[in-house]
Write an enzyme that holds these catalytic residues in place. Structure first.
Site, PDB file in Angstrom:
ATOM      1  N   LYS A   1      -6.652   1.016   5.843  1.00  0.00           N
ATOM      2  CA  LYS A   1      -5.747   1.418   4.752  1.00  0.00           C
ATOM      3  C   LYS A   1      -5.049   2.731   5.099  1.00  0.00           C
ATOM      4  CE  LYS A   1      -3.728   1.435   0.707  1.00  0.00           C
ATOM      5  NZ  LYS A   1      -3.444   2.771   0.281  1.00  0.00           N
TER       6      LYS A   1
ATOM      7  N   SER B   1      -3.893  -1.791  -1.772  1.00  0.00           N
ATOM      8  CA  SER B   1      -2.478  -1.411  -1.703  1.00  0.00           C
ATOM      9  C   SER B   1      -1.624  -2.269  -2.611  1.00  0.00           C
ATOM     10  CB  SER B   1      -1.962  -1.537  -0.266  1.00  0.00           C
ATOM     11  OG  SER B   1      -0.584  -1.193  -0.236  1.00  0.00           O
TER      12      SER B   1
ATOM     13  N   GLU C   1       3.518   3.108   6.412  1.00  0.00           N
ATOM     14  CA  GLU C   1       4.336   3.242   5.185  1.00  0.00           C
ATOM     15  C   GLU C   1       5.172   4.531   5.238  1.00  0.00           C
ATOM     16  OE1 GLU C   1       2.031   2.833   1.420  1.00  0.00           O
ATOM     17  OE2 GLU C   1       2.739   4.843   0.942  1.00  0.00           O
TER      18      GLU C   1
ATOM     19  N   HIS D   1      -2.331   1.835   7.412  1.00  0.00           N
ATOM     20  CA  HIS D   1      -1.300   1.171   6.587  1.00  0.00           C
ATOM     21  C   HIS D   1      -0.389   2.241   5.980  1.00  0.00           C
ATOM     22  CE1 HIS D   1       0.144   0.211   2.535  1.00  0.00           C
ATOM     23  NE2 HIS D   1       0.269  -1.059   2.907  1.00  0.00           N
ATOM     24  N   ASN D   2      -1.002   3.280   5.438  1.00  0.00           N
ATOM     25  CA  ASN D   2      -0.210   4.334   4.795  1.00  0.00           C
ATOM     26  C   ASN D   2       0.611   5.123   5.814  1.00  0.00           C
ATOM     27  OD1 ASN D   2      -1.569   3.453   2.535  1.00  0.00           O
ATOM     28  ND2 ASN D   2      -1.932   5.493   1.744  1.00  0.00           N
TER      29      ASN D   2
HETATM   30  C1  6PG Z   1      -0.417   1.835  -1.508  1.00  0.00           C
HETATM   31  C2  6PG Z   1       0.013   3.274  -1.338  1.00  0.00           C
HETATM   32  C3  6PG Z   1      -0.823   4.229  -2.121  1.00  0.00           C
HETATM   33  C4  6PG Z   1      -0.464   5.701  -1.906  1.00  0.00           C
HETATM   34  C5  6PG Z   1       0.925   6.063  -2.270  1.00  0.00           C
HETATM   35  C6  6PG Z   1       1.189   7.540  -2.321  1.00  0.00           C
HETATM   36  O1  6PG Z   1      -0.700   1.248  -0.477  1.00  0.00           O
HETATM   37  O2  6PG Z   1      -0.432   1.320  -2.621  1.00  0.00           O
HETATM   38  O3  6PG Z   1      -0.097   3.633   0.002  1.00  0.00           O
HETATM   39  O4  6PG Z   1      -2.165   4.038  -1.741  1.00  0.00           O
HETATM   40  O5  6PG Z   1      -1.327   6.445  -2.666  1.00  0.00           O
HETATM   41  O6  6PG Z   1       1.817   5.477  -1.403  1.00  0.00           O
HETATM   42  O7  6PG Z   1       0.973   8.175  -1.104  1.00  0.00           O
HETATM   43  P1  6PG Z   1       1.602   9.614  -0.840  1.00  0.00           P
HETATM   44  O8  6PG Z   1       1.464  10.386  -2.123  1.00  0.00           O
HETATM   45  O9  6PG Z   1       0.804  10.233   0.253  1.00  0.00           O
HETATM   46  O10 6PG Z   1       3.029   9.377  -0.487  1.00  0.00           O
END
Ligand code: 6PG
Length: 469
Positions: free
Chosen positions: A184, A130, A191, A187-188
């Site tokens: 991960k 990430s 996010e 984590h997303n």
């Molecule tokens: C990271 C991000 C990355 C992810 C983007 C786009 O941790 O660097 O999570 O892995 O690919 O955030 O995600 P979306 O296209 O689903 O918004």
């Protein structure tokens, strides 16, 4: 070839190129591979010294260039491409070689690949990375899962290239099989929640408080100096200051309000449903991206219904309350994600250390935030903590902000400003902290129409009533 390279990387797109250069910056030698000759040349040019970093379009040259056991990281699009790359590599590899998938692969795909490759004597890691392109270059947060024994070969390299939080590397061995990809994924999900919440606060500040982009830039900038300090709040402030380079004005005002997604937030939400763990802040963040995509329908519907004109809200009062609300809601987003990890750890046998996970999220990754230092402490003092809301450290933090959330959610509802993330965070909090919920009625209804039975509050056992007798 005299000297073999320490580390191999397949997929020299933006992330791959940046990651390999980071490896080289940290004193290791590295060799890249990509079918695209321009990308290969770009890396050689940027690396500047082929004894330190080189690359080829040819897979055999790539494999022959690496020291044993080979450590090969894949930074290619998740899905079929990963399987194709693995199949191509396999005949050229030796027992004990290590393949690391650094993409956002679905965790069950990682389990399948790990089992398959173990049968062929190859160690397979799913390692979430990430931090975007800048993170890959200067220090990402890395979430590896796989064989603990094989991890010793990649550990020094990962620790060197990862982001550092007060000197501590933002990488740790997380668990067997797909533990890294799973962490991960969550984590997303967190996010997604934090991004949705930030966008709602932006809407509220703009519509209720009339804040200009310059004021929004300052407000998020100020917040970033306090308890909301985080990568997402920091970049939000910067986004409001960005001028458009195609015409006069601020860029934010001409960005189309349709949010795309690659799937990790949806997977988090889907898997939380499978586990039976509530993550409504993450669920609604996925739903809002879906609603945002229905732009044509939204335009039509907007014409059909009246909407109240937002009543004015004292600007400085609103800013203060919005800060409380965002802090509260960020906590619920982390609380839900950590709760999901805690349950998944048991369900999938990952044996996750939640304090360690919070630690490696403190720098480098997209959800890095001052709050993660507090979350780390909470899990260090109680590793069995199921939910952050149960942590004594968090009770005063949450208690002090909830009144502002109630006021803003009520304001949003009355004034037609959609605050689904914020209101879901509040509802989650109110339900999770309720000793008694009205779902006794649901049990009564289930037993009434389907003899599904119920339990009682006053005695043990399973009961059924002939309701309409
Ligand atoms: C990271 C991000 C990355 C992810 C983007 C786009 O941790 O660097 O999570 O892995 O690919 O955030 O995600 P979306 O296209 O689903 O918004």
């Amino acid at each position: 070839m005299a000297n073999k390279y320490d580390f191999g990387l397949i997929g020299l797109g933006v992330m791959g190129r940046n990651f390999i250069l980071n490896v080289v910056d940290n004193g290791y030698t590295a060799f890249g591979q990509d079918l695209n000759a321009e990308k290969v040349q770009a890396l050689i040019d940027e690396g500047g010294d082929i004894n330190k970093v080189s690359a080829s379009t040819d897979a055999q040259t790539f494999v022959d260039s690496l020291s044993i056991p080979r450590k090969i990281m894949l930074l290619v699009p998740a899905g079929k491409v990963v399987d194709i790359v693995i199949e191509n590599l396999l005949p050229m590899l030796d027992t004990g070689d290590i393949i690391i998938d650094g993409g956002n692969s679905f965790f069950t795909d990682t389990d399948r690949r790990e089992t398959y490759l173990k049968g062929k004597g190859i160690n397979f890691f799913g390692a979430g990375v990430s931090g975007g392109a800048k993170g890959a270059r200067r220090g990402p947060s890395i979430m590896p899962g796989g064989s603990r024994e094989a991890y010793q070969y990649v550990k020094p390299i990962f620790e060197a290239v990862s982001a550092k939080y007060m000197g501590e590397p933002c990488v740790a061995y997380l668990g067997p099989k797909s533990a890294g990809n799973y962490v991960k994924m969550v984590h997303n999900g967190i996010e997604y929640g934090m991004m949705q919440l930030t966008s709602e606060i932006y809407d509220l500040l703009k519509k209720a408080g009339g804040l200009t982009n310059a004021e929004l830039h300052n407000t998020f900038g100020e917040w970033n100096k306090g308890r909301l300090q985080s990568f997402l709040v920091e970049i939000t402030s910067e986004i409001f200051a960005q001028k458009d380079d195609l015409m006069d004005g601020d860029l934010i005002d001409v960005i189309l309000d349709k949010a795309k997604q690659k799937g990790t937030g949806k997977w988090t939400s889907q898997n939380a449903m499978d586990l039976g763990i509530p993550v409504p802040t993450i669920d609604i963040a996925v739903t809002m991206r879906e609603i945002s995509a229905l732009k044509d329908e939204r335009i039509k519907a907007d014409e059909l219904y009246d909407r109240p004109k937002p009543a004015s809200f004292d600007k400085s009062d609103l800013i203060a309350k919005a800060e409380h609300a965002l802090y509260f809601a960020f906590i619920t987003s982390y609380a839900q994600g950590m709760h999901q990890l805690s349950d998944a750890s048991k369900e999938y046998g990952y044996d996750l250390d939640l304090a360690e996970i919070a630690k490696i999220w403190r720098a480098g990754c997209i959800i890095r935030a001052a709050l993660l230092a507090d979350i780390t402490k909470a899990y260090m003092s109680d590793s069995t903590l199921e939910n952050l809301l149960l942590s004594n450290d968090f009770v005063p933090k949450v208690q002090g902000t909830v009144a502002a959330v109630r006021e803003l959610v009520a304001y949003g509802a009355t004034n037609g400003i959609p605050l689904p993330g914020l209101s879901n965070a509040l509802t989650y909090f109110d339900a999770f902290t309720s000793k008694r919920l009205p779902l006794n009625l649901i049990q009564g209804q289930r037993d009434y129409f389907g003899s599904h039975t119920y339990e009682r509050t006053d005695r043990e056992g399973i009961f059924h009533t002939e309701w309409d007798a």
